[in-house]
Write a protein that holds these residues in place. Structure first.
Motif, PDB file in Angstrom:
ATOM      1  N   GLY A 100      27.962  -5.449  -4.561  1.00 53.36           N
ATOM      2  CA  GLY A 100      28.144  -5.415  -3.206  1.00 53.36           C
ATOM      3  C   GLY A 100      28.447  -6.922  -2.345  1.00 53.36           C
ATOM      4  O   GLY A 100      29.290  -7.178  -1.523  1.00 53.36           O
ATOM      5  N   TYR A 101      27.794  -7.788  -2.945  1.00 53.70           N
ATOM      6  CA  TYR A 101      28.086  -9.311  -2.630  1.00 53.70           C
ATOM      7  C   TYR A 101      29.595  -9.581  -2.997  1.00 53.70           C
ATOM      8  O   TYR A 101      30.119 -10.124  -2.244  1.00 53.70           O
ATOM      9  CB  TYR A 101      27.114 -10.020  -3.388  1.00 53.70           C
ATOM     10  N   ILE A 102      29.891  -9.217  -4.151  1.00 50.53           N
ATOM     11  CA  ILE A 102      31.281  -9.650  -4.853  1.00 50.53           C
ATOM     12  C   ILE A 102      32.352  -8.983  -3.599  1.00 50.53           C
ATOM     13  O   ILE A 102      33.423  -9.527  -3.247  1.00 50.53           O
ATOM     14  CB  ILE A 102      31.603  -9.164  -6.173  1.00 50.53           C
ATOM     15  N   MET A 103      32.091  -7.799  -3.613  1.00 45.81           N
ATOM     16  CA  MET A 103      33.094  -6.966  -2.596  1.00 45.81           C
ATOM     17  C   MET A 103      33.154  -7.509  -1.155  1.00 45.81           C
ATOM     18  O   MET A 103      34.293  -7.396  -0.540  1.00 45.81           O
ATOM     19  CB  MET A 103      32.667  -5.336  -2.647  1.00 45.81           C
ATOM     20  N   GLY A 104      32.085  -7.891  -0.736  1.00 45.81           N
ATOM     21  CA  GLY A 104      31.939  -8.670   0.433  1.00 45.81           C
ATOM     22  C   GLY A 104      32.771  -9.747   0.710  1.00 45.81           C
ATOM     23  O   GLY A 104      33.540 -10.047   1.527  1.00 45.81           O
ATOM     24  N   GLU A 105      32.704 -10.546  -0.585  1.00 47.04           N
ATOM     25  CA  GLU A 105      33.511 -11.892  -0.588  1.00 47.04           C
ATOM     26  C   GLU A 105      35.005 -11.440  -0.604  1.00 47.04           C
ATOM     27  O   GLU A 105      35.828 -12.158  -0.219  1.00 47.04           O
ATOM     28  CB  GLU A 105      33.324 -12.755  -1.787  1.00 47.04           C
ATOM     29  N   MET A 106      35.582 -10.284  -1.433  1.00 49.89           N
ATOM     30  CA  MET A 106      36.841  -9.971  -1.465  1.00 49.89           C
ATOM     31  C   MET A 106      37.666  -9.438  -0.290  1.00 49.89           C
ATOM     32  O   MET A 106      38.529  -9.671   0.131  1.00 49.89           O
ATOM     33  CB  MET A 106      36.929  -8.656  -2.496  1.00 49.89           C
ATOM     34  N   LYS A 107      36.444  -8.815   0.711  1.00 49.39           N
ATOM     35  CA  LYS A 107      36.924  -8.399   1.971  1.00 49.39           C
ATOM     36  C   LYS A 107      37.470  -9.488   3.054  1.00 49.39           C
ATOM     37  O   LYS A 107      37.859  -9.129   4.045  1.00 49.39           O
ATOM     38  CB  LYS A 107      35.902  -7.457   2.530  1.00 49.39           C
ATOM     39  N   LYS A 108      36.525 -10.846   2.634  1.00 45.87           N
ATOM     40  CA  LYS A 108      37.018 -11.740   3.418  1.00 45.87           C
ATOM     41  C   LYS A 108      38.372 -12.164   3.357  1.00 45.87           C
ATOM     42  O   LYS A 108      39.043 -12.828   4.251  1.00 45.87           O
ATOM     43  CB  LYS A 108      36.178 -12.897   3.115  1.00 45.87           C
ATOM     44  N   CYS A 109      39.048 -11.853   2.018  1.00 45.87           N
ATOM     45  CA  CYS A 109      40.216 -12.083   1.852  1.00 45.87           C
ATOM     46  C   CYS A 109      41.359 -11.189   2.280  1.00 45.87           C
ATOM     47  O   CYS A 109      42.264 -11.224   2.998  1.00 45.87           O
ATOM     48  CB  CYS A 109      40.741 -12.742   0.577  1.00 45.87           C
ATOM     49  N   LEU A 110      41.019  -9.916   1.894  1.00 45.99           N
ATOM     50  CA  LEU A 110      41.873  -8.675   1.995  1.00 45.99           C
ATOM     51  C   LEU A 110      41.017  -7.684   2.137  1.00 45.99           C
ATOM     52  O   LEU A 110      40.491  -7.151   1.048  1.00 45.99           O
ATOM     53  CB  LEU A 110      42.892  -8.494   1.249  1.00 45.99           C
ATOM     54  N   SER A 111      40.838  -6.623   3.098  1.00 41.35           N
ATOM     55  CA  SER A 111      39.785  -5.670   3.462  1.00 41.35           C
ATOM     56  C   SER A 111      40.436  -4.277   3.086  1.00 41.35           C
ATOM     57  O   SER A 111      39.685  -3.453   2.944  1.00 41.35           O
ATOM     58  CB  SER A 111      39.041  -5.710   4.755  1.00 41.35           C
ATOM     59  N   GLU A 112      41.692  -4.162   3.287  1.00 41.77           N
ATOM     60  CA  GLU A 112      42.405  -3.003   3.152  1.00 41.77           C
ATOM     61  C   GLU A 112      44.000  -3.103   2.631  1.00 41.77           C
ATOM     62  O   GLU A 112      44.432  -4.135   2.671  1.00 41.77           O
ATOM     63  CB  GLU A 112      42.456  -2.213   4.590  1.00 41.77           C
ATOM     64  N   CYS A 123      17.753 -14.845 -11.293  1.00 40.47           N
ATOM     65  CA  CYS A 123      18.123 -13.984 -12.228  1.00 40.47           C
ATOM     66  C   CYS A 123      19.139 -12.787 -11.455  1.00 40.47           C
ATOM     67  O   CYS A 123      19.980 -12.189 -12.125  1.00 40.47           O
ATOM     68  CB  CYS A 123      16.894 -12.978 -12.458  1.00 40.47           C
ATOM     69  N   ASP A 124      18.938 -12.602 -10.267  1.00 42.38           N
ATOM     70  CA  ASP A 124      19.796 -11.729  -9.510  1.00 42.38           C
ATOM     71  C   ASP A 124      21.031 -12.253  -8.652  1.00 42.38           C
ATOM     72  O   ASP A 124      21.800 -11.794  -8.025  1.00 42.38           O
ATOM     73  CB  ASP A 124      18.988 -10.772  -8.599  1.00 42.38           C
ATOM     74  N   GLU A 125      21.213 -13.378  -9.030  1.00 35.54           N
ATOM     75  CA  GLU A 125      22.413 -14.348  -8.064  1.00 35.54           C
ATOM     76  C   GLU A 125      23.778 -14.422  -8.950  1.00 35.54           C
ATOM     77  O   GLU A 125      23.627 -14.449 -10.148  1.00 35.54           O
ATOM     78  CB  GLU A 125      21.985 -15.819  -8.067  1.00 35.54           C
ATOM     79  N   VAL A 126      24.461 -14.083  -8.023  1.00 32.46           N
ATOM     80  CA  VAL A 126      25.922 -14.283  -8.604  1.00 32.46           C
ATOM     81  C   VAL A 126      26.614 -15.499  -8.429  1.00 32.46           C
ATOM     82  O   VAL A 126      26.357 -16.034  -7.310  1.00 32.46           O
ATOM     83  CB  VAL A 126      26.896 -12.857  -7.962  1.00 32.46           C
ATOM     84  N   ARG A 127      27.537 -15.728  -9.294  1.00 33.98           N
ATOM     85  CA  ARG A 127      28.254 -16.859  -9.039  1.00 33.98           C
ATOM     86  C   ARG A 127      29.176 -17.060  -7.804  1.00 33.98           C
ATOM     87  O   ARG A 127      29.460 -15.849  -7.343  1.00 33.98           O
ATOM     88  CB  ARG A 127      28.957 -17.425 -10.373  1.00 33.98           C
ATOM     89  N   PRO A 128      29.460 -18.324  -7.048  1.00 35.77           N
ATOM     90  CA  PRO A 128      30.219 -18.299  -5.939  1.00 35.77           C
ATOM     91  C   PRO A 128      31.676 -17.466  -6.164  1.00 35.77           C
ATOM     92  O   PRO A 128      32.255 -17.607  -7.401  1.00 35.77           O
ATOM     93  CB  PRO A 128      30.633 -19.652  -5.870  1.00 35.77           C
ATOM     94  N   VAL A 129      32.228 -16.578  -5.321  1.00 34.95           N
ATOM     95  CA  VAL A 129      33.357 -15.933  -5.402  1.00 34.95           C
ATOM     96  C   VAL A 129      34.508 -16.369  -4.492  1.00 34.95           C
ATOM     97  O   VAL A 129      33.977 -16.596  -3.323  1.00 34.95           O
ATOM     98  CB  VAL A 129      33.016 -14.109  -5.320  1.00 34.95           C
ATOM     99  N   ARG A 130      35.795 -16.505  -5.018  1.00 30.96           N
ATOM    100  CA  ARG A 130      36.858 -16.826  -4.123  1.00 30.96           C
ATOM    101  C   ARG A 130      37.900 -15.654  -4.585  1.00 30.96           C
ATOM    102  O   ARG A 130      38.036 -15.425  -5.797  1.00 30.96           O
ATOM    103  CB  ARG A 130      37.228 -18.380  -4.293  1.00 30.96           C
ATOM    104  N   ALA A 131      38.609 -15.646  -3.675  1.00 30.84           N
ATOM    105  CA  ALA A 131      39.882 -14.677  -3.600  1.00 30.84           C
ATOM    106  C   ALA A 131      41.018 -15.344  -2.806  1.00 30.84           C
ATOM    107  O   ALA A 131      40.964 -15.749  -1.769  1.00 30.84           O
ATOM    108  CB  ALA A 131      39.781 -13.369  -3.522  1.00 30.84           C
ATOM    109  N   THR A 132      42.199 -15.215  -3.264  1.00 29.96           N
ATOM    110  CA  THR A 132      43.666 -15.608  -2.622  1.00 29.96           C
ATOM    111  C   THR A 132      44.664 -14.587  -2.845  1.00 29.96           C
ATOM    112  O   THR A 132      45.178 -14.486  -3.829  1.00 29.96           O
ATOM    113  CB  THR A 132      43.910 -17.109  -3.147  1.00 29.96           C
TER     114      THR A 132
END
Length: 329
Positions: free
Chosen positions: A234-246, A22-31
């Motif tokens: 928080g999980y989604i933002m963590g995956e976003m930061k793997k691509c671009l953090s600032e 119930c609390d699981e987010v689908r896999p996130v990828r960003a380019t």
């Protein structure tokens, strides 16, 4: 049958149609970047949902003038959202935007407005377009995430990253039992009881939108949604930061070049010239756009640094008080 099976399985086993918790987010990828000559671009993917966000920067003269039944105002940040039929496998003619496009675009725009830099610090006009390429739920929140990264890719100094997620719920009216679902997909939206979109930074909420399909919600349910949305975003933002953090330190070389100078009130007439001939002459000679506001802020929008600097020097010469010993051409 699908509705009954889905709702019963979630309430009894806490397992969703695609096997997620119930609390699981689908896999996130960003380019980012993904397009070579735009000012900023990002492809954000969450499960099947995929959004391409493109940032374009303009000068102060490009700021949108809003002329409606209220007092005239301007907009320097615009977010446009497109949802073509092919994104959900439909075959339809492409027509003008509807309520969905306008509403989702405004929601993503509102989510990012609090983190934009002040116009004094960043005088550019900003337009972001989010193109939904495929969708299985919550493309509006994907466009929030994609737009955040697209702005950072363009070098816009936003004060914080914004991530969004759509929270759902399955509610049993007979027993009062319910389950909150994080990152709902299309079937859970259509067959469930709530679509609660939350966009937030790591400090707080920037935008909300809710579609409630039952008689009402208790404050305990709403509190539970907010609490669970913190982990999901928080999980989604963590995956976003793997691509671009600032935000990138420098703007795209294809973005316009802006320079500004303060013009005192007593010098405005000299800079403008008779009938605007001085400003028009500067624009024509140096290939720039000059915008002089009533406050005295004079902004030069140029295609490159050389022409912008030349126009700025010309205006500074007009502003300079002539002194003995100065040499002019």
């Amino acid at each position: 049958m699908v509705q009954d099976h889905m709702r019963k399985t979630i309430l009894e086993t806490r397992t969703r149609l695609d096997g997620r918790r119930c609390d699981e987010v689908r896999p996130v990828r960003a380019t980012a970047p993904i397009l070579p000559k735009t000012h900023g671009s990002t492809l954000f993917e969450r499960g099947v949902t995929q959004v391409l966000s493109i940032t374009t920067l303009g000068g102060p003269g490009d700021i949108q003038l809003v002329d409606d039944m209220f007092e005239e105002e301007t907009k320097r940040y615009i977010h446009h959202y497109n949802f073509p039929p092919f994104s959900v496998g439909e075959v339809k003619p492409l027509r003008g935007v509807g309520r969905r496009e306008v509403g989702h675009g405004r929601l993503a725009e509102k989510a990012l407005e609090p983190v934009l830099p002040k116009q004094v610090d960043f005088p550019y006009m900003i337009r972001v377009v989010s193109e939904t390429t495929t969708c299985n739920g919550s493309s509006s929140m994907a466009s929030v995430c994609g737009s955040t990264m697209s702005l950072m890719d363009a070098g816009v100094p936003i004060t914080a990253m914004v991530a969004g997620v759509a929270m759902g719920m399955i509610y049993d009216e007979e027993t009062g039992k319910y389950e909150i679902l994080a990152d709902i997909q299309a079937q859970e939206d259509f067959l469930g009881d709530m679509d609660f979109k939350v966009a937030r930074t790591d400090k707080g909420i920037t935008a909300l939108q809710m579609d409630c399909k039952i008689a009402g919600l208790s404050m305990n349910v709403i509190k539970n949604v907010f609490e669970k949305s913190v982990d999901a975003t928080g999980y989604i933002m963590g995956e976003m930061k793997k691509c671009l953090s600032e935000p990138r330190k420098e703007l795209s070389p294809y973005a316009p070049f802006l320079l500004s100078v303060f013009v005192p009130e007593e010098k405005m007439r000299e800079v403008i010239g008779k009938g605007g001939e001085t400003i028009q002459g500067i624009e024509k000679e140096f290939g720039v756009e000059v915008n002089l506001e009533d406050s005295g802020t004079c902004t030069i929008t140029a295609k490159d640094q050389v022409s912008g600097k030349a126009a700025l020097d010309f205006i500074k010469n007009i502003l300079k008080d002539i002194e003995v010993g100065d040499i002019y051409e």
